[in-house]
Scaffold this active site. Structure first.
Site, PDB file in Angstrom:
ATOM      1  CB  SER A 152     -30.643   0.757  21.625  1.00 47.24           C
ATOM      2  OG  SER A 152     -30.435   1.764  23.108  1.00 47.24           O
ATOM      3  CG  HIS A 175     -29.370   2.631  27.770  1.00 46.47           C
ATOM      4  ND1 HIS A 175     -29.948   2.872  28.395  1.00 46.47           N
ATOM      5  CD2 HIS A 175     -27.866   2.765  28.347  1.00 46.47           C
ATOM      6  CE1 HIS A 175     -29.145   3.901  29.359  1.00 46.47           C
ATOM      7  NE2 HIS A 175     -27.401   3.932  28.918  1.00 46.47           N
ATOM      8  CB  VAL A 227     -33.473   4.459  29.878  1.00 45.12           C
ATOM      9  CG1 VAL A 227     -33.013   5.195  31.552  1.00 45.12           C
ATOM     10  CG2 VAL A 227     -33.235   4.943  28.841  1.00 45.12           C
ATOM     11  CE  LYS A 228     -33.116   3.651  23.721  1.00 42.68           C
ATOM     12  NZ  LYS A 228     -31.533   3.565  23.581  1.00 42.68           N
ATOM     13  CG  HIS A 229     -39.358   0.239  24.533  1.00 41.24           C
ATOM     14  ND1 HIS A 229     -38.933   0.219  23.912  1.00 41.24           N
ATOM     15  CD2 HIS A 229     -40.924   0.728  24.970  1.00 41.24           C
ATOM     16  CE1 HIS A 229     -39.195   1.393  23.217  1.00 41.24           C
ATOM     17  NE2 HIS A 229     -40.146   1.499  23.780  1.00 41.24           N
TER      18      HIS A 229
END
Length: 370
Positions: free
Chosen positions: A178, A180, A182-184
């Protein structure tokens, strides 16, 4: 007033902005060269041959399940402690998710609990790398091979992680990521399915494009207008604008994961001897630390207090089958007691690469009242 400290957030720099502007000034905004370049970069990172970019991690899960032939009458084993999309995409295919309990110490799917849930209807086992900790993929592979079912990695928390030196993305038949915010790595919204199986990759590419065998760029190259719809697919395409951002973000992934691990170690040290218990790491892993999760008493009171102090703690997750949609389908409380107990205790603390030691100290002081 003290600045609000979110549990996670994106970081966008001038290089990222320049990459996006470059696409906006070019000829292709979607189905163009940046999509293929992003796929190649993620495939290389994951150590696999094929990557299929789509517009969300959820879409990647749906593509993966569809490519594996999951459909009405089938069952898919999934962990109870995950975001709803892991199970929802099973339902999109007309199949039934079978929820399995998790390990007490790290909330990953419990391999010993899976076997009792496998039936002649079981089509796949899905592991979720909760918080960024890779599952026991060797045990899951052994189970999948023994029963002749597919193995899917919901690696939406763990891009850049590894197990025994093998990169996340190479540990299952299909793995999904993912992007998104807030992901890495972020593309705004976006996802990717990766695999070493050319046939599975081809089916996912068709499925993401309405079930059509070619896209506009391919027809442009062959000077053709003709196309065929061979499957009932969806418009799960991702844009070149997003993929340009993703390519730029990938160049920072390794140092961002290093920073996440440094911050996690600071938390670990600060919580020693307190009533706040971090999740345990098992085995020879590279933790990706999408989330830093602890277990604590009086979780609800702590949540309110920290939010009041401007610290954006969160809770991951409500066991999926406790959501009203699944309760109405007949799933009942008590199905996965370890996950249910954990749900009452888990608290996700702020963790993202833009944080510094002073931010960790602020969270710790607020949490344990030092």
């Amino acid at each position: 007033m003290t600045d609000y400290l979110p549990y996670g957030r994106h970081i966008i720099d001038d290089e990222d902005i320049a990459a996006v502007v470059g696409v906006l000034k070019g000829d292709w905004l979607t189905t163009g060269p940046s999509v293929a370049l992003f796929e190649e970069a993620v495939a290389a990172l994951a150590g696999v041959e094929h990557a299929v970019a789509v517009n969300s991690g959820t879409a990647a899960l749906h593509c993966a399940y569809h490519a594996l032939g999951i459909g009405p009458g089938d069952e898919v084993v999934v962990p109870a402690m995950t975001f709803a999309a892991t199970a929802n995409a099973v339902c999109y295919c007309g199949a039934r998710p079978v929820f399995v309990d998790v390990l007490e110490d790290n909330l990953l799917i419990d391999p010993d609990a899976i076997e009792a849930c496998i039936t002649p209807k079981t089509k796949a086992i899905v592991g979720v790398d909760y918080a960024g900790h890779p599952c026991d993929w060797k045990a899951l592979r052994s189970l999948a091979d023994r029963y002749g079912v597919a193995l899917v990695a919901d690696a939406c928390h763990s891009i850049g992680g590894a197990l025994d030196g093998e990169p996340v993305g190479s540990l299952a038949d299909i793995s999904v990521f993912s992007f998104h915010p807030v992901k890495h790595v972020t593309t705004g919204e976006g996802g990717m399915a990766v695999t070493d199986d050319a046939a599975l990759a081809a089916r996912m590419r068709t499925f993401r494009n309405h079930g059509i065998t070619s896209d506009a760029a391919q027809r442009e190259k062959t000077h053709s207008w003709y196309y065929e719809m061979v499957d009932l697919g969806f418009n799960y395409r991702i844009t070149d604008i997003q993929c340009a951002l993703g390519i730029s973000q990938l160049s920072k992934l390794s140092r961002w994961i290093e920073k996440r691990n440094e911050l996690a170690k600071q938390y670990d040290a600060a919580f020693m001897g307190t009533g706040v218990v971090p999740l345990l790491q098992r085995g020879n892993i590279q933790h990706a630390y999408h989330l830093y999760v602890v277990r604590c008493e009086n979780r609800n009171d702590l949540f309110v207090r920290l939010r009041t102090e401007g610290i954006g703690v969160n809770v991951h997750y409500i066991p999926v089958y406790l959501h009203p949609y699944y309760a109405e389908k007949g799933y009942a409380k008590g199905l996965c007691p370890v996950a249910e107990k954990a749900y009452g205790e888990v608290l996700t603390l702020p963790l993202w690469p833009g944080m510094e030691a002073a931010d960790i100290e602020r969270v710790v002081q607020a949490l344990v009242m030092i």
